[in-house]
Design a protein around this motif. Structure first.
Motif, PDB file in Angstrom:
ATOM      1  N   ILE A 298      18.787  25.945  60.473  1.00 23.14           N
ATOM      2  CA  ILE A 298      19.299  25.785  61.839  1.00 23.14           C
ATOM      3  C   ILE A 298      18.459  26.627  62.793  1.00 23.14           C
ATOM      4  CG2 ILE A 298      21.256  26.299  63.337  1.00 23.14           C
ATOM      5  CD1 ILE A 298      23.057  25.469  60.979  1.00 23.14           C
ATOM      6  N   PHE A 300      15.389  27.592  62.433  1.00 25.43           N
ATOM      7  CA  PHE A 300      14.057  26.981  62.517  1.00 25.43           C
ATOM      8  C   PHE A 300      14.071  25.780  63.455  1.00 25.43           C
ATOM      9  CE2 PHE A 300      10.928  24.131  60.164  1.00 25.43           C
ATOM     10  CZ  PHE A 300       9.830  24.685  60.787  1.00 25.43           C
ATOM     11  N   LEU A 301      15.081  24.905  63.250  1.00 26.26           N
ATOM     12  CA  LEU A 301      15.128  23.704  64.069  1.00 26.26           C
ATOM     13  C   LEU A 301      15.455  24.037  65.520  1.00 26.26           C
ATOM     14  CD1 LEU A 301      16.757  21.257  61.555  1.00 26.26           C
ATOM     15  CD2 LEU A 301      14.389  21.420  62.246  1.00 26.26           C
ATOM     16  N   LEU A 302      16.292  25.049  65.735  1.00 25.28           N
ATOM     17  CA  LEU A 302      16.584  25.459  67.109  1.00 25.28           C
ATOM     18  C   LEU A 302      15.302  25.898  67.803  1.00 25.28           C
ATOM     19  CD1 LEU A 302      19.868  27.559  67.192  1.00 25.28           C
ATOM     20  CD2 LEU A 302      19.366  25.411  68.322  1.00 25.28           C
ATOM     21  N   VAL A 304      12.309  24.944  67.067  1.00 22.63           N
ATOM     22  CA  VAL A 304      11.498  23.746  67.324  1.00 22.63           C
ATOM     23  C   VAL A 304      12.015  23.029  68.569  1.00 22.63           C
ATOM     24  CG1 VAL A 304      10.800  21.513  66.420  1.00 22.63           C
ATOM     25  CG2 VAL A 304      10.907  23.472  64.910  1.00 22.63           C
TER      26      VAL A 304
END
Lengths: 318, 673, 219
Positions: A298, A300-302, A304
């Motif tokens: 989460i 990491f994707l945030l 990104v």
């Protein structure tokens, strides 16, 4: 390289060496207060360091020279990390040597060595800790890189110095992408510094521990160095957070007077940061280790999405 | 005068290698002579090649030769420009280390005779060098095929094992399919002029459609050699099967020949660039990189692990190449040069550190006879040289500062961060995703390398016999130390390498980085401007070493506690033994869990009633069942139909010929119209 | 239109997106309601900013109504529902959360590319926000798809409506008051009806798992 630059570098290094254990002590003390305990006082980390340095070091028969060398290397890496993040001033010689990517690389270098050292003795705990540490790292490290890149996109530079100076110098502006980056950074901060909810720095519970499992075989001065290094890491991460999201107050010229102004502001920010950290740690529960990858993904994707928002909001129809 | 000699030197070295090969076959079983004299001689040839290529890079310019050998009217066109010279330099430097290592590595054993190995090995080297100087499609394909053949024989050096024979066959098959695609690509490139020299192809201006056809065929052909998804399937089988120096050559150097081919076709022969070409390569490269590293993390055979890691690195190189192509298609040549520099730097860095790592596995294999990570461990105590040299390799391979892998990664990320200037918003939005996958790949590479190093060299020996392991011999040490020194040099003096890459990017995209980077001092890497980004590896190293020294001195001066040795504590667990350490499978378990959809897994879990409980997980490639098996089935079906033609009677075969003849005779007049 | 207000609108848009992703990543129903309330608050703030900048007084009413309805009333009803139905536990999602977020990122890119040409047509306040609003709608939709319990689905539906309101205010400076009132009433009635439904479902199946509804179809 002028004298004042060198002086500011020296000042930063000394400040980080001294402030790092204090920050740790402050967070521990705050947590104790929040939990209605009296707490050990904020100077406790110093006492622990002093005690450990004076003890004999016991080392496993099977340990190789890599094991013995690693604490110094970790300490060196963390010290360098605190020295290349602009904490008090942006004008210092090491700013050229390493940018945001090299900073992440530096953390990775330390991580790889501590994991190798943990595997060196060949106990079950060490290898378990090494595996978990690398596992946390493989998601947290790119996430940190993405957070730094979100700021780099704004400043058009990966140099930490330029990132901070552009933020300070230009007129006030809100960057929505930094909202995402900020949230991601908090999650990474918790994971990387072995704080609740990812890891609990004050237990040795084998089912959940990560950081403690790695350094289980160390004792005496080696352990002291590693403890100091981990408080330096906490300090370095806090400095990164301050430099990226709240840089106002960092001196952009190298004069000694401006450094003396910058220091109290910086300490104030650290104190506030400590309060936030203690609050987060008090209000959240330790999660199961199987949930950690999800937590980090989460983050990491945030990060990104943060980078994406910057590009999206700036995009124009062609 | 000096300038014109570089190509001659290269040709002399090529002939020298061929000669050494022939000498090897003449002294088929005189093992000491072959190992101690011929292999080092070949290595010196590599060094000479590197020096010649270096000089040609420094002096610049292109040299051409027409050798009157080959078919009549079809002489060998050879040429040496900056691009060839850079790859020759990499080849020469790597070959020196690998050949010296081989002098200590090959032993008199069963399998292929040493003389034959020597022949194949040096033919392999010569054909790789010839690929790099070829200036027409004919020589290129000749060298390309002999490279595939000689490496095939090297892969099957241990041909008594059926598994190795199968691996070799798969390799040969895919290599040939790739070669056919290349041949077709060259066919399109010469645009019906019937002239297959590269200089003629450069002059043709193809329509976008035909240019794309040529490009796609070249991508197919070269990815078959480079191991790009989905044509990677042979690589993890063939590379580990070969003897370690050969694995080093294949992974370190031969894969780069495919990159050379891509660069030659995309930037030199094809003069127009279309933006989606770059996106295609970028996506292929990133997918390959991520795939490779995820598979590397779950391997339990050390050479397979490295082979998958090679797939990952080639993927990264492809991604950089794609990015360069994308920028160049929009005329952003300076940034294209940055991406190309990242690509070429990684070519050099990977060639050296992967060779080094494969050589260390060779030493480990010799000392222990084990390739399985589950039976190794603790070798740092018995083979400290190999262990510390391997550590340098893994640090470079994990992309850590101040080593060589980090610099290419740094340059690649920098070129990604420049992307928001692209005219298409859609492409700009791809960038965060692409950057994220690069970062993820790099972090996973660290994970994999810690697994490799930690399980092989650290911990306690998992088997009794490892206690007798001996360190590498002198030749092996020299070979590995050479590669390790080059790895460190690449990491610490990037500007020096960038100065060598500069003429290459000037040839390909008319821009170079050397002038800019040099203006801020030779110790600082500043691809564009000081404010934008800078990295000083020497400073960095100095900082780390300084901080370590500071810590060391302070601790020593202030505190005088002693150091005692005792049994490992292990959380107070007194019965710990080496079997209780984490295994390679255990180490890969978290990755297996997170990336479960990537794998085709077969699990064997022990049941309570099992007398000999056994836990086993076999991780397989989904591409095998998903892509290759359908192709195999279709092929089998078609061949079963064709098989009906085979009747075994001469008259029927004559009938076939007769019908063909008639058919052709009918065709001829109609074709004349 | 000042620079600062554009930035503020963009900021609120990103908050909305962040909250949409937070909803995707949240397992606990009670927290979902919290996030929903926060979403409402963001919409209120954005509407007020637009009202202040464009001097449309009716938008203040709209903001006040949103505040009462979506920050206080509906979350209160939902919390009561949760208590009465006793469904405070974690709910596993049908697809795991990281992959859901990955799909979410793809959706964001998709909806931005969709919104770009539309945004260039209008002379609205901030073109980027339209993309975000669209992305939020799609994300809420996805949340409804991937939850197996009735209540999270209702929340997904409500947050979709939030995103639509945001799109309307930021892209076209607000809808006519009548339309706004109508939508608000619809939502309120919708929540009541769905609440009643949920009680009925539970009485019928003794569970709120809507997979039971599959049994209703004719064989």
């Amino acid at each position: 390289m002028t004298f004042s630059q060198l002086l500011s570098e020296f000042f930063t290094i000394v400040a980080s060496l001294l402030l790092a254990p204090l920050l740790l002590g402050w967070v521990t003390q705050l947590r104790a207060w929040l939990q209605n305990r009296s707490g050990p006082g904020i100077f406790q980390p110093y006492r622990i360091l002093h005690k450990l340095f004076n003890k004999d070091s016991v080392m496993a028969d099977t340990a190789s020279s890599l094991f013995r060398f690693t604490p110094y290397l970790i300490f060196g890496c963390m010290l360098l990390a605190s020295a290349i993040v602009p904490t008090l001033s942006t004008d210092f010689p090491l700013a050229q040597a390493a940018d945001a990517i090299a900073l992440v690389g530096l953390f990775a270098l330390a991580r790889i060595f501590i994991s190798l050292a943990a595997m060196d003795v060949g106990t079950a705990f060490g290898t378990l800790g090494a595996r978990r540490e690398m596992f946390v790292g493989f998601l947290a490290e790119p996430a940190l890189l993405m957070v730094l890149f979100t700021s780099s996109l704004i400043a058009h530079s990966t140099s930490l110095k330029t990132i901070v100076t552009t933020q300070i110098d230009r007129p006030f502006a809100i960057y929505p992408s930094l909202v995402f980056a900020g949230f991601a950074f908090i999650l990474i901060f918790l994971a990387e510094n072995a704080r609740i909810p990812v890891d609990n720095p004050s237990t040795h519970l084998e089912l959940t521990m990560i950081h403690e499992a790695l350094i289980l075989e160390y004792s005496g001065r080696h352990l002291a160095l590693l403890e100091w290094a981990s408080s330096l890491k906490l300090f370095a991460y806090s400095s990164i957070g301050i430099a990226l999201f709240l840089p106002w107050g960092i001196s952009t010229q190298g004069s000694i007077m401006s450094l003396l102004y910058a220091l109290p502001i910086f300490i104030l920010k650290l104190l506030v940061f400590g309060v936030v950290l203690a609050l987060i740690e008090t209000f959240s529960a330790k999660m199961r280790i199987f949930r950690v990858p999800e937590f980090l993904t989460i983050a990491f994707l945030l990060a990104v999405i943060g980078m994406l928002t910057y590009i999206l909001l700036g995009a124009k129809a062609s | 005068m000096l300038n014109s000699q570089s190509l001659d030197v290269v040709l002399w070295v090529i002939s020298g290698w061929l000669l050494i090969g022939l000498l090897g076959i003449l002294t088929l079983h005189r093992f000491t002579f072959i190992a101690r004299v011929l292999f080092p001689l070949g290595g010196i040839g590599g060094l000479v090649l590197a020096v010649a290529a270096f000089r040609s890079l420094i002096n610049g310019g292109t040299q051409n030769r027409l050798l009157p050998i080959g078919l009549p009217q079809l002489h060998f066109h050879l040429s040496l420009d900056a691009l060839s010279a850079f790859f020759l330099l990499v080849l020469g430097v790597a070959v020196f280390g690998i050949s010296i290592f081989s002098a200590g590595y090959f032993r008199n054993s069963t399998g292929t005779a040493p003389g034959l190995l020597c022949l194949e090995f040096h033919f392999f080297l010569a054909s790789m060098a010839l690929v790099l100087v070829a200036a027409d499609a004919y020589v290129f394909m000749l060298a390309w095929e002999s490279m595939a053949l000689s490496s095939y024989f090297l892969v099957t050096a241990n041909h008594r094992l059926p598994k190795i024979r199968a691996a070799g066959f798969l390799y040969l098959l895919i290599a040939h399919i790739g070669a056919i695609a290349l041949l077709l690509s060259f066919g399109v490139l010469q645009a019906n002029t019937g002239n297959y020299t590269f200089s003629n192809m450069r002059m043709q201006s193809l329509s976008p459609f035909w240019a794309s056809v040529a490009f796609l065929l070249a991508v197919f052909g070269f990815s078959a050699k480079a191991g790009i998804l989905p044509l990677h399937i042979w690589l993890p089988e063939a590379h580990p099967a070969a003897p370690s120096p050969v694995s080093a050559l294949m992974s370190g150097v031969m894969l780069k020949m495919a990159i050379y081919g891509m660069l030659r076709v995309c930037f030199d022969l094809l003069r127009v660039h279309i933006w989606w070409w770059g996106v295609l390569l970028l996506v292929l490269g990133l997918a390959t990189a991520l795939f490779g590293v995820v598979f590397a993390a779950v391997q339990s055979d050390m050479k397979r692990l490295l082979a998958y890691s090679s797939i990952e690195n080639v993927g990264l190189i492809f991604a950089a190449l794609g990015l360069a192509l994308l920028f160049s298609s929009y005329g952003m040549n300076l940034i294209a040069a940055l991406a190309l520099t990242a690509c070429l730097f990684h070519v050099a860095a990977h060639a050296i550190f992967k060779s080094l790592l494969f050589l260390t596995t060779g030493s480990v294999l010799h000392a222990t006879g084990e390739r399985n990570l589950g039976r190794l461990g603790g070798l740092i105590r018995f083979m400290p040289w190999v262990a510390w040299l391997a550590l340098i390799g893994i640090l470079a391979s994990s992309g850590l500062p101040p080593f060589s892998g980090f610099i290419s990664e740094w340059l690649l990320l920098q070129s990604f961060l420049f992307t928001p200037g692209l005219p298409q918003p859609f492409l700009n939005m791809l960038i965060p995703v692409a950057t994220a996958s690069i970062a993820l790949t790099a972090a996973l590479a660290g994970y994999t390398m810690v697994k490799f190093c930690g399980v092989v060299f650290l911990g306690q020996p998992r088997e009794e016999k490892l206690n007798q392991a001996h360190d590498a011999n002198l030749f092996e040490k020299i070979g590995m130390a050479w590669l390790a020194i080059i790895t460190i040099t690449l990491g610490l003096a990037p500007n020096f390498i960038i100065r060598l890459i500069d003429p290459v990017t000037r040839v390909l995209v008319n821009q170079g980085l050397a002038a800019q980077s040099k203006s801020n001092g030779w110790w600082l890497l500043t691809p564009t401007s000081m404010a934008r980004a800078s990295y000083g590896p020497l400073y960095f190293l100095l900082g780390v070493v300084g901080a370590i020294a500071l810590a060391f001195i302070l601790v020593r001066v202030l505190y005088h506690a002693r150091l005692r040795r005792s049994a490992a504590w292990g959380g107070g667990h007194p019965w710990a033994n080496s079997r209780m350490q984490d295994t390679a499978e255990g180490y890969g378990q978290p990755i297996r869990q997170v990336f479960e959809p990537f794998f085709a897994m077969k699990r064997h879990l022990p049941k309570p009633e099992d007398i000999e409980p056994r836990y086993e997980v076999i991780v397989e490639d989904k591409f095998w069942n998903g892509v290759y098996m359908p192709v195999v089935r279709v092929t089998e079906f078609v061949s079963s139909i064709v098989g009906r033609l085979q009747r075994g009677r001469i008259s029927i075969y004559l009938l076939y010929s007769f019908i063909t003849l008639i058919f052709l005779l009918i065709l001829v007049p109609s074709a004349r119209k | 239109m000042t620079d600062l207000s554009i930035q503020l609108i963009n900021l609120f848009a990103s908050f909305l997106l962040l909250l949409a992703f937070a909803m995707l990543a949240q397992r606990r129903v009670v927290n979902l309601v919290q996030i929903y309330a926060m979403q409402g608050l963001t919409v209120v703030a954005a509407t007020s900013v637009v009202a202040y900048v464009t001097h449309q007084n009716q938008l203040y009413y709209s903001a006040a109504m949103t505040l009462v309805l979506k920050v206080f009333l509906i979350p209160w009803i939902l919390r009561r529902l949760i208590k009465r139905l006793d469904i405070r536990w974690d709910v596993e999602t049908l697809i795991n959360i990281p992959s859901m977020m990955l799909i979410g990122i793809v959706l964001v890119i998709f909806s931005f590319n969709l919104a770009l040409p539309i945004a260039s047509l209008s002379t609205s306040i901030s073109p980027g926000t339209l993309g975000i609003a669209l992305a939020c709608v799609l994300l809420s939709f996805m949340m409804m798809i991937t939850r197996s319990k009735a209540l999270p689905q209702v929340i997904g539906f409500l947050s979709m409506e939030n995103a639509l309101v945001f799109a309307a205010t930021s892209a076209t400076s607000g809808m006519p008051m009548v339309v706004e009132l109508g939508i608000a009433l619809d939502v309120l009635v919708g929540v009541f009806i769905l609440g009643v439904f949920m009680f009925q479902i539970r009485e019928q199946f003794e569970s709120l798992d809507i997979s039971h509804l599959e049994n209703l179809k004719e064989e």
